[in-house]
Design an enzyme around this catalytic site. Sequence first.
Site, PDB file in Angstrom:
ATOM      1  N   GLU A 393      -8.132  -1.543  14.376  1.00 31.50           N
ATOM      2  CA  GLU A 393      -8.186  -0.935  15.806  1.00 31.50           C
ATOM      3  C   GLU A 393      -7.537  -2.353  16.834  1.00 31.50           C
ATOM      4  OE1 GLU A 393     -10.518  -2.105  19.807  1.00 31.50           O
ATOM      5  OE2 GLU A 393      -9.432  -3.439  18.280  1.00 31.50           O
ATOM      6  N   GLU A 394      -6.624  -2.847  16.608  1.00 37.25           N
ATOM      7  CA  GLU A 394      -6.013  -3.744  17.805  1.00 37.25           C
ATOM      8  C   GLU A 394      -4.849  -3.256  17.742  1.00 37.25           C
ATOM      9  OE1 GLU A 394      -6.975  -5.702  19.399  1.00 37.25           O
ATOM     10  OE2 GLU A 394      -8.306  -7.523  18.358  1.00 37.25           O
ATOM     11  N   GLU A 402      -8.810   7.464  12.519  1.00 36.30           N
ATOM     12  CA  GLU A 402      -8.299   8.355  11.362  1.00 36.30           C
ATOM     13  C   GLU A 402      -8.982   8.710  11.029  1.00 36.30           C
ATOM     14  OE1 GLU A 402      -4.834   9.669  10.942  1.00 36.30           O
ATOM     15  OE2 GLU A 402      -4.677   8.611  13.120  1.00 36.30           O
ATOM     16  N   GLU A 405     -10.822  11.727  12.757  1.00 35.67           N
ATOM     17  CA  GLU A 405     -10.240  13.416  12.585  1.00 35.67           C
ATOM     18  C   GLU A 405      -9.864  13.182  10.839  1.00 35.67           C
ATOM     19  OE1 GLU A 405      -6.827  11.994  15.759  1.00 35.67           O
ATOM     20  OE2 GLU A 405      -6.129  11.397  13.557  1.00 35.67           O
ATOM     21  N   HIS A 511      -6.614 -12.993  22.167  1.00 33.71           N
ATOM     22  CA  HIS A 511      -5.608 -12.471  21.408  1.00 33.71           C
ATOM     23  C   HIS A 511      -4.843 -13.356  21.421  1.00 33.71           C
ATOM     24  CE1 HIS A 511      -6.281  -7.819  21.915  1.00 33.71           C
ATOM     25  NE2 HIS A 511      -7.366  -7.859  21.338  1.00 33.71           N
ATOM     26  N   SER A 617     -18.622  24.508  45.161  1.00 33.60           N
ATOM     27  CA  SER A 617     -19.336  25.147  44.586  1.00 33.60           C
ATOM     28  C   SER A 617     -19.966  25.636  43.172  1.00 33.60           C
ATOM     29  CB  SER A 617     -19.363  25.580  45.790  1.00 33.60           C
ATOM     30  OG  SER A 617     -18.583  27.501  45.571  1.00 33.60           O
ATOM     31  N   HIS A 674     -13.809  14.757  25.732  1.00 33.82           N
ATOM     32  CA  HIS A 674     -14.777  15.145  26.440  1.00 33.82           C
ATOM     33  C   HIS A 674     -14.823  15.713  28.067  1.00 33.82           C
ATOM     34  CE1 HIS A 674     -18.314  13.415  27.493  1.00 33.82           C
ATOM     35  NE2 HIS A 674     -19.078  13.463  26.077  1.00 33.82           N
TER      36      HIS A 674
END
Length: 731
Positions: A393-394, A402, A405, A511, A617, A674
């Site tokens: 993730e980092e 992955e 997907e 981190h 509108s 999205h």
Amino acid sequence: MKYTCTFLLLFFVFALGNAQNSILGFSEKSANEQQALEKAFEEKLKATNIDNWIQKMSAEPHWVGTKFGEENAKWMRDQFKSWGYDAKIETYHVLFPYPTERVLELTEPTQYKAKLTAVPVEGDPYTAQGDALLPSYNAFSTDGDVEGELVFVNYGIPKDYEELEKLGISVKGKIVIAKYQGSWRGIKPKLAAENGAIGCIIYSDPQDDGYGRGDVYPKGAFKNKTGVQRGSVMDMPTYPGDVLTPGYGATKDAKRLTKEEAPTITKIPVLPISYEDAQPLLEALEGPIAPESWRGGLPITYHIGPGKAKVHLKLKFDWQLVPAHNVIATMKGTEFPDQWVVRGNHHDAWVHGANDPVSGMVALMEEARAVGEMAKKGQKPKRTLVYCAWDAEEPGLIGSTEWVEDHKKELQEKVVAYINTDGNGRGFLGVGGSHSLQSMVSEVAGAVTDPQTKVSVKERRIARDMVNGGNDTFELYALGSGSDYTPFIQHAGIASLNLGFGGENEGGEYHTIYDTYPHYKRFKDPEFAYGVALANTAGRITLRLANADIIPLDFSAWYKTVSGYLEEIMEETAKMRTSVEKHNKLIDRNAFELALDPRENIKAPERKEPVPYLDFSPLQNVLSELKSTIDAYSSIDLHKVSKAEKEKLNALLMDAEHKLTSEDGLPRRPWFKHQIYAPGFYTGYGVKTLPGVREAIEQKNWSEAKEQISVLSGTLSNFNEHLKAIIGTVK
Ligand SMILES: [Zn+2]
């Protein structure tokens, strides 16, 4: 006296019973069963497991590709198996750069060689692991060997470059130094490169992230002068995940881009440094004094440059394919095995990662353990549960991206919702996500007790919000990016949530080599009570989604939020117009020129293009139609419908979030599909709602704004048709 007491008691029992009997998506009978189930689940959660597992999983550094990371994955798989899950490891092969050469030196007017190393501290043996600690760097910086004049660019975000332009300072051919914060870190090298810089240094200023905030580690929780924040600078707003396999899984034999073709690796070398290393560089700068809001907490006068100060930056990486091990643990649903509730947290860390991500990871495991224990006693979920521990993730949400997907079609068909957590600490519940899930989350938050105050976590959150001037409501924030929900919601269009506790767990360990068990225990969640609270909250959400008669979506909250976004955009556009008119009036009067100090070599700003009136509108109309449809849906008593109707209804409800996506995706970044939520192209983690329209306006691209208004109203209109079809199943 006695009489009154009895009366009051009766009244409370009645009121309580009544309030508890209604849960969104459950009939009265099934609500009672669910409440009993959730109570039994809650009683099984143990803080000692959370404590022990944090120690175990954060004992050694475990970034993607490490032996310890693989051991953690295997251990988790075996734990899930022992709790009754069908658990396996799914491995992808992903590009991961390891730093082999890092040089940063001031070459003129004096010399200084940056140390680039954080020091071990007393009382925390984990910080003394020498070469086992990952060197500080920004993953997906390109290789490079550059030398140039230095320019200080504040946070290195768009408005800082506007300020530089006003001051007549260009970064072309220069190396910039930017403070961390103000945006996601990857925006800094992206903008620097777009403005012609040849290198980028990012440092943590002590005012934002050091002694300006509180005592530094080990005395306090905050960043000491040697601490360095690692982190990815991959261009995730374009697409996250493996840089070589955009849009498909990084399986062993996948077709890959070459590194040179990968668009998400930075264009210029980037290196993060400590404030100890930054001070000599900043001190050497000349040129104008930095504007007041740019100055930080170092005992120097902040100048912008450029001038005599020159730096040399050399970075080299070993660009290797490493295995990313996702742990996937499934418990089959008894009634609806093809409807999945997916729950995830990442397990890889930059260094030890006691807080980020292990504190969230072990809360997920404790939740899964308790659910497994109940299942063994016959209390199995109706829908299938899929617990996931993501790797990589980092460096860029790689493991989860992955996986999504690779399994996209199946996930779009089967997943009811994805629930994400990441690091966790003491404080207040924060939840972001799809607004159709807001009412359900609010009910759960009302049922979970805050470990410190004993009121519900919802009541405590609202109290804090109200003290800070907020409303008396529990709302979800909109999801930008920054954790593993991104591929689920923004790419696959699956309803998603992200939750965690925090706000009383501040520190500077993020981190760095200081995110260790001793630091966590002292400053984050000393009794691991909020680990339990997270397992309780996320577990109840997961179990409600798994067992609900009707998938608990409430579109009224969605409507209120989304129409709020449109109003906000319309207001912003009007404000922009007024401010441009004012600016151009000042130009007409030559006011900028006259107000400037003639002895300073400063350029007056230029005339701006007027902001046209846009026609919103189509969006207003489709939202008004949506309101009627949603009101009609809300008025139906869904528990009265037949079993067959319920099945049809649930199938359509599961697909609702997907209707908010567009297959073409957002302009210039088709991976992001999205139409309501996206990470900002120039903010990174920061969300842009109604992103197609909003970003076109912010970029003053008026023709694109018109086009995106039409695209979005088309999407919303499809969504409206889908909701009508949902109503159709029960009429
Ligand atoms: Zn994390």
